[in-house]
Design a protein around this motif. Structure first.
Motif, PDB file in Angstrom:
ATOM      1  N   UNK A 177      39.595  35.623  32.165  1.00  0.00           N
ATOM      2  CA  UNK A 177      40.855  36.459  31.304  1.00  0.00           C
ATOM      3  C   UNK A 177      42.662  36.280  31.338  1.00  0.00           C
ATOM      4  N   UNK A 178      43.137  36.446  30.787  1.00  0.00           N
ATOM      5  CA  UNK A 178      44.436  36.259  30.758  1.00  0.00           C
ATOM      6  C   UNK A 178      44.845  37.862  30.126  1.00  0.00           C
ATOM      7  N   UNK A 179      46.049  38.373  29.957  1.00  0.00           N
ATOM      8  CA  UNK A 179      46.214  39.321  29.341  1.00  0.00           C
ATOM      9  C   UNK A 179      47.289  40.195  30.227  1.00  0.00           C
ATOM     10  N   UNK A 180      48.236  41.000  29.059  1.00  0.00           N
ATOM     11  CA  UNK A 180      48.638  42.292  29.353  1.00  0.00           C
ATOM     12  C   UNK A 180      48.458  42.669  30.905  1.00  0.00           C
ATOM     13  N   UNK A 181      48.601  43.474  31.932  1.00  0.00           N
ATOM     14  CA  UNK A 181      48.437  44.491  32.948  1.00  0.00           C
ATOM     15  C   UNK A 181      47.865  46.010  32.562  1.00  0.00           C
ATOM     16  N   UNK A 182      48.798  46.034  31.402  1.00  0.00           N
ATOM     17  CA  UNK A 182      48.044  47.262  30.113  1.00  0.00           C
ATOM     18  C   UNK A 182      47.310  46.312  28.991  1.00  0.00           C
ATOM     19  N   UNK A 183      46.193  47.152  29.098  1.00  0.00           N
ATOM     20  CA  UNK A 183      45.144  46.943  28.444  1.00  0.00           C
ATOM     21  C   UNK A 183      45.365  47.492  26.147  1.00  0.00           C
ATOM     22  N   UNK A 184      46.226  48.095  26.619  1.00  0.00           N
ATOM     23  CA  UNK A 184      46.934  48.422  24.728  1.00  0.00           C
ATOM     24  C   UNK A 184      48.197  47.266  24.237  1.00  0.00           C
ATOM     25  N   UNK A 185      48.841  46.595  25.632  1.00  0.00           N
ATOM     26  CA  UNK A 185      50.036  45.968  25.065  1.00  0.00           C
ATOM     27  C   UNK A 185      49.633  44.761  25.249  1.00  0.00           C
ATOM     28  N   UNK A 186      50.481  44.231  24.055  1.00  0.00           N
ATOM     29  CA  UNK A 186      50.855  43.054  22.739  1.00  0.00           C
ATOM     30  C   UNK A 186      50.972  42.080  24.321  1.00  0.00           C
ATOM     31  N   UNK A 187      50.221  40.717  24.412  1.00  0.00           N
ATOM     32  CA  UNK A 187      49.960  39.558  25.112  1.00  0.00           C
ATOM     33  C   UNK A 187      50.555  38.520  24.654  1.00  0.00           C
ATOM     34  N   UNK A 188      51.783  38.055  24.949  1.00  0.00           N
ATOM     35  CA  UNK A 188      52.568  37.148  23.988  1.00  0.00           C
ATOM     36  C   UNK A 188      52.448  35.863  25.139  1.00  0.00           C
ATOM     37  N   UNK A 189      52.475  34.421  24.263  1.00  0.00           N
ATOM     38  CA  UNK A 189      52.144  33.407  24.852  1.00  0.00           C
ATOM     39  C   UNK A 189      51.711  32.123  24.477  1.00  0.00           C
ATOM     40  N   UNK A 190      51.279  30.613  24.969  1.00  0.00           N
ATOM     41  CA  UNK A 190      51.710  30.117  23.664  1.00  0.00           C
ATOM     42  C   UNK A 190      51.016  29.137  24.936  1.00  0.00           C
ATOM     43  N   UNK A 191      50.081  28.464  23.610  1.00  0.00           N
ATOM     44  CA  UNK A 191      48.979  27.665  24.432  1.00  0.00           C
ATOM     45  C   UNK A 191      48.975  26.024  23.470  1.00  0.00           C
ATOM     46  N   UNK A 192      48.473  24.842  24.371  1.00  0.00           N
ATOM     47  CA  UNK A 192      48.276  23.755  23.040  1.00  0.00           C
ATOM     48  C   UNK A 192      47.261  22.915  24.811  1.00  0.00           C
ATOM     49  N   UNK A 271      55.780  37.579  28.915  1.00  0.00           N
ATOM     50  CA  UNK A 271      55.546  39.217  28.923  1.00  0.00           C
ATOM     51  C   UNK A 271      56.356  39.332  30.388  1.00  0.00           C
ATOM     52  N   UNK A 272      56.668  40.511  30.081  1.00  0.00           N
ATOM     53  CA  UNK A 272      57.056  40.427  31.912  1.00  0.00           C
ATOM     54  C   UNK A 272      56.069  40.429  32.721  1.00  0.00           C
ATOM     55  N   UNK A 273      54.917  41.209  32.945  1.00  0.00           N
ATOM     56  CA  UNK A 273      53.702  41.222  33.616  1.00  0.00           C
ATOM     57  C   UNK A 273      52.398  40.619  32.772  1.00  0.00           C
ATOM     58  N   UNK A 274      51.485  40.386  33.810  1.00  0.00           N
ATOM     59  CA  UNK A 274      50.241  40.503  32.822  1.00  0.00           C
ATOM     60  C   UNK A 274      48.960  39.901  34.651  1.00  0.00           C
ATOM     61  N   UNK A 275      48.042  39.547  34.295  1.00  0.00           N
ATOM     62  CA  UNK A 275      47.587  39.721  35.093  1.00  0.00           C
ATOM     63  C   UNK A 275      46.084  38.410  34.749  1.00  0.00           C
ATOM     64  N   UNK A 276      45.472  37.572  35.134  1.00  0.00           N
ATOM     65  CA  UNK A 276      44.587  36.708  35.582  1.00  0.00           C
ATOM     66  C   UNK A 276      43.334  37.050  35.912  1.00  0.00           C
ATOM     67  N   UNK A 277      42.102  38.120  35.356  1.00  0.00           N
ATOM     68  CA  UNK A 277      40.407  38.090  35.718  1.00  0.00           C
ATOM     69  C   UNK A 277      40.195  36.985  36.461  1.00  0.00           C
TER      70      UNK A 277
END
Length: 332
Positions: A177-192, A271-277
């Motif tokens: 799971x790739x997401x912002x460290x705060x579960x209520x925050x929006x995660x901004x990313x792109x993928x291909x 995003x300024x911060x995020x986490x890979x779980x």
């Protein structure tokens, strides 16, 4: 016959009633809940004792170790036997390569009668043990079959992650799971999607609650709960899903899909911060703005002795995106 060397990896006893008491659950007034927690601890303790007694009677060298005390790669053993549930087997998978097979013993299986009687009063489930081939009822027979070479382990896909071209040391058996460290925050990313290093899909810009990628083994966990598809256990594909996308627009058909073994996913994090779980919340790596990730199945397989029900033909039918859509993606 040469002696085999086994590592007995144990779920700690205090994960049950002792831990519950130390975290303030002693204030629980429902005696049935207290009894349930005490019962789980007792059943697990008896399962450990039983497995140890069985091993003492076999022509094997073995050593017990608590799950929480494993922090380095496991070497120089012929097999790891985990006693606990799927969580204990997942923990063990983070410390073995593709040369050491795992046998999971579900020490505290859910009791259907207990759930039917008390399910409307409290959570009466115990351990699912989805990947565990044994319980105390069949552990000795399965162990004998393994030692005599009558059964072979299956090979399960795992997920490899690179951050800024540097591979992470932990492979995921269930999901990432790739997401912002705060579960209520929006995660901004792109993928291909890429095939053999070359793009085979357009770049998709996302604002969402994050990105989840699962293996076949993990497709029955959070992925399925989120509306994903259950995959055949030996599939080499990965399944991905954008969590709660905001205005997906024309790229909505790419919010959920599959990666075959020749494909990878390239992700740019904004995003300024995020986490890979990895496989839940216990293993995480941080990411920061403009980090680039590669997610693929280029990890060593994990050898696991699986329950026969998972290997029976048709037991895990897969529903997936249309063949036409997959073909379109593979030729872009």
């Amino acid at each position: 016959m040469a002696s085999r060397k086994l590592l007995l990896l144990l779920k700690p006893l205090d994960d049950y009633a002792v831990a519950a008491q130390s975290h303030g659950l002693s204030r629980i007034t429902n005696p049935q809940v207290v009894h349930h927690l005490e019962s789980r601890s007792k059943v697990h303790r008896e399962a450990i004792r039983y497995c140890q007694n069985v091993l003492r009677q076999k022509f094997v060298d073995w050593e017990p170790i608590l799950r929480d005390n494993v922090s380095q790669p496991i070497r120089n053993v012929d097999m790891v036997v985990t006693v606990g549930g799927d969580g204990t087997l997942l923990h063990a998978s983070h410390f073995v390569d593709d040369s050491i097979p795992l046998l999971g013993v579900n020490s505290d299986p859910t009791q259907v009668a207990e759930v039917e009687e008390f399910g409307d009063q409290y959570d009466a489930t115990r351990s699912t043990g989805y990947l565990c081939a044994a319980t105390v009822d069949n552990f000795e027979q399965i162990l004998d079959d393994i030692l005599e070479g009558q059964v072979q382990p299956s090979e399960l896909s795992r997920i490899a992650i690179c951050v800024n071209s540097a591979p992470l040391s932990t492979y995921a058996l269930n999901d990432v799971l790739l997401a912002h460290s705060c579960p209520a925050a929006v995660s901004r990313f792109s993928f291909r999607i890429k095939r053999k290093g070359h793009p085979c899909s357009p770049v998709v810009n996302c604002r969402s609650s994050g990105l989840r990628v699962s293996t076949a083994a993990g497709s029955t966990a959070a992925m399925l709960s989120a509306g994903g598809y259950q995959m055949p256990i030996l599939s080499r594909d990965l399944q991905y899903m954008i969590r709660e996308p905001i205005s997906p627009g024309v790229a909505s058909n790419l919010m959920h899909g599959f990666l075959n073994p020749g494909q990878s996913m390239e992700v740019a994090w904004f995003c300024k911060e995020g986490a890979i779980y990895i496989d839940g919340c216990n293993v995480l790596y941080t990411v920061k703005d403009e980090d680039t990730l590669e997610i693929s199945s280029k990890a060593p397989v994990l050898k696991v002795y699986l329950p026969p029900r998972l290997l029976e033909k048709g037991i895990l039918p897969i529903r997936r995106t249309s063949d036409a859509e997959k073909l379109r993606l593979s030729h872009m």
